[in-house]
Design an enzyme around this catalytic site. Structure first.
Site, PDB file in Angstrom:
ATOM      1  N   TYR A 144      88.127  66.873  68.978  1.00 40.54           N
ATOM      2  CA  TYR A 144      88.916  66.934  69.278  1.00 40.54           C
ATOM      3  C   TYR A 144      88.924  67.233  70.585  1.00 40.54           C
ATOM      4  CZ  TYR A 144      93.526  68.678  69.608  1.00 40.54           C
ATOM      5  OH  TYR A 144      95.203  68.905  70.153  1.00 40.54           O
ATOM      6  N   ASP A 239      83.224  68.536  77.093  1.00 43.60           N
ATOM      7  CA  ASP A 239      84.368  69.341  76.575  1.00 43.60           C
ATOM      8  C   ASP A 239      84.475  70.258  76.167  1.00 43.60           C
ATOM      9  OD1 ASP A 239      86.516  70.644  75.387  1.00 43.60           O
ATOM     10  OD2 ASP A 239      88.083  68.638  74.493  1.00 43.60           O
ATOM     11  N   LYS A 267      90.402  77.936  76.375  1.00 43.09           N
ATOM     12  CA  LYS A 267      90.401  79.714  75.576  1.00 43.09           C
ATOM     13  C   LYS A 267      89.474  80.285  75.897  1.00 43.09           C
ATOM     14  CE  LYS A 267      90.987  76.031  72.051  1.00 43.09           C
ATOM     15  NZ  LYS A 267      90.337  74.737  71.084  1.00 43.09           N
TER      16      LYS A 267
HETATM   17  C1  LIG Z   1      91.572  73.329  71.781  1.00 44.85           C
HETATM   18  C2  LIG Z   1      90.379  71.876  72.276  1.00 44.85           C
HETATM   19  C3  LIG Z   1      91.500  70.775  72.993  1.00 44.85           C
HETATM   20  C4  LIG Z   1      92.766  71.599  73.566  1.00 44.85           C
HETATM   21  O1  LIG Z   1      93.169  72.649  74.293  1.00 44.85           O
HETATM   22  P1  LIG Z   1      94.931  73.349  73.892  1.00 44.85           P
HETATM   23  O2  LIG Z   1      94.645  74.816  75.119  1.00 44.85           O
HETATM   24  O3  LIG Z   1      95.262  73.442  73.018  1.00 44.85           O
HETATM   25  O4  LIG Z   1      95.393  72.315  74.686  1.00 44.85           O
HETATM   26  C5  LIG Z   1      90.366  70.645  73.517  1.00 44.85           C
HETATM   27  N1  LIG Z   1      88.986  70.352  73.347  1.00 44.85           N
HETATM   28  C6  LIG Z   1      88.387  70.922  73.107  1.00 44.85           C
HETATM   29  C7  LIG Z   1      87.971  71.233  72.260  1.00 44.85           C
HETATM   30  C8  LIG Z   1      89.207  72.525  71.685  1.00 44.85           C
HETATM   31  O5  LIG Z   1      89.029  72.787  71.059  1.00 44.85           O
END
Ligand SMILES: *Cc1c(COP(=O)(O)O)cnc(C)c1O
Length: 427
Positions: A144, A239, A267
């Site tokens: 994701y 990511d 995060k």
């Molecule tokens: C949570 C998450 C996102 C998106 O971040 P948001 O602040 O919710 O937009 C993108 N990549 C990864 C791996 C994530 O866990």
């Protein structure tokens, strides 16, 4: 356990908010039942509106690595708030956070702060496309990267096809530039890259997958991606929105000793306030406006409250012993759960990197989205609800991570294991 007030609020919420929630998984759809409405949180605990308390392993989906409302962070936010909450002009704080990020992840020579992980990913892909003058991206099934249009492609059931949108409202024209391959499958990835590299700007990957449960990379996978992208003029984007400052201070790239071209953070670096960041080599990042032509902007980017929370969180994480403690607590939890499952005769495949972990209700092994999906989600749902009733707050989905924080005590872990023993016997 009393839940009337939560139930009433959920009914009310559904009148004005789609599904009653502002982010889908919060609605408990995949485990059934009703979400608990939270009134406050402190340390390892969540407190709901009916007065119940829970040991929390969701931690706002990762950010609260220090536990909830840590005194130093809360105080710093209060002081920052008194000085004004947004200026739309640069501050010294932003240099401070960017420098802390660069020191922790040296591949991020320059850093741009934004307000969410989604926004950071979207912006990083834009600059990768501009830099390589190619439009295509390659992602992995089950990874994701936020909810931007072209990243919602997971390509359905086909092994590796051109991206097909999973979501109504996303034009196929937008996802046709997205290729997908199974996670940990270097051979398929190599085939795709060899065939399509002339159109491919980048490979984007969660170096430790954290959005299909937790799936660690195989030893050769990430190194293979580094070699393939180098050989074909593509950028490698990590990511690390979850893994950054989670698996160790320097993230997965330090743990596995791989230097990506661009990194996404989110995060934890916001300490529970909205922050995202992307960064990488200077020659790439200098393409971003105003130093270059790639436009990206944000009214609240680098917001002083959010940046303050981030700085204070990183300062605490940097203290010696932090990651050792997280590791110890996580090992204890994971071993306790494993023993309980064996005793109860429940097949469980446990995955863990530092304080991010998952227990898949399947014989395993779990190495990608296809094998993760074999998990018995009904068994998970039953387990989840028993744990919830015992005051243990796990993610309301089999395909999410569990996180341990600095605030979780050995007693919390013991209580969790006892609850799991009872729940697993009763599946
Ligand atoms: C949570 C998450 C996102 C998106 O971040 P948001 O602040 O919710 O937009 C993108 N990549 C990864 C791996 C994530 O866990």
């Amino acid at each position: 356990m009393k839940t009337q007030r939560s139930e009433q609020l959920f009914a009310d919420a559904q009148l004005t908010i789609p599904g009653g929630v502002n982010s889908p998984v919060r609605a408990f759809r995949s485990v059934g039942g009703q979400p608990r409405f939270i009134a406050r949180a402190k340390g390892s605990r969540l407190y709901d509106v009916d007065g119940n308390s829970y040991i929390d392993y969701v931690l706002s989906w990762g950010p609260m690595i220090l536990g909830h409302a840590p005194a130093t962070v809360t105080k710093a936010i209060q002081q920052a708030a008194a000085n004004g909450t947004s200026y739309g002009a640069p501050t010294e704080l932003e240099i401070h956070l960017a420098t802390m990020i660069r020191e922790a992840l040296p591949s991020m020579e320059m850093v741009r702060l934004v307000s969410s992980g989604t926004e950071a990913v979207m912006s990083a892909i834009r600059v990768a496309r501009a830099y390589t003058k190619r439009d295509g991206i390659l992602k992995f099934e089950g990874c994701y990267h936020g909810h931007s249009d072209y990243l919602l492609a997971k390509a359905g059931s086909g092994l590796t096809t051109l991206g097909i949108p999973d979501c109504p409202g996303v034009p196929e024209d937008f996802t046709k530039h997205t290729l997908t391959a199974p996670y940990n499958d270097l051979a398929t990835t190599e085939k795709l890259i060899k065939k399509h590299y002339r159109q491919l700007a980048c490979v984007i990957v969660e170096p430790i997958a954290g959005n299909m449960g937790v799936i660690p990379p195989s030893p050769e996978f990430l190194h293979g991606l580094r070699k393939l992208t180098d050989a074909h003029g593509m950028l490698l984007i990590f990511d690390e929105v979850i893994s950054g400052f989670r698996v160790q201070y320097g993230g997965a790239q330090t743990l596995y000793d791989i230097k990506p071209d661009l990194t996404i953070l989110g995060k934890i670096i916001g300490g529970g306030l909205p922050v995202g960041a992307y960064g990488g080599a200077k020659d790439i990042m200098k393409m971003i406006a105003p130093s270059g032509p790639v436009y990206q902007a944000g009214t609240l980017s680098g917001n002083p409250l959010a940046v303050t929370a981030g700085i204070e969180t990183l300062k605490r994480l940097k203290k010696p012993g932090t990651y050792e403690q997280l590791e110890q607590r996580s090992v204890a939890l994971s071993e306790g759960l494993g023993n309980a499952a064996r005793k109860a005769g429940v097949p469980l495949t446990q995955t863990r990197v530092s304080s991010m972990m998952c227990a898949f209700f399947t014989q395993g092994p779990v190495t990608d989205w296809a094998s993760a999906k074999k998990a018995d989600t009904k068994a998970y749902a039953k387990f989840f609800h028993q744990m919830l009733d015992a005051g243990i707050y796990l993610a309301p989905s089999q395909f999410e991570a569990a996180f341990v924080s600095v605030a979780h005590t050995p007693k919390d872990i013991d209580r969790t294991i006892s609850a799991a023993q009872a729940a697993l016997k009763n599946l």
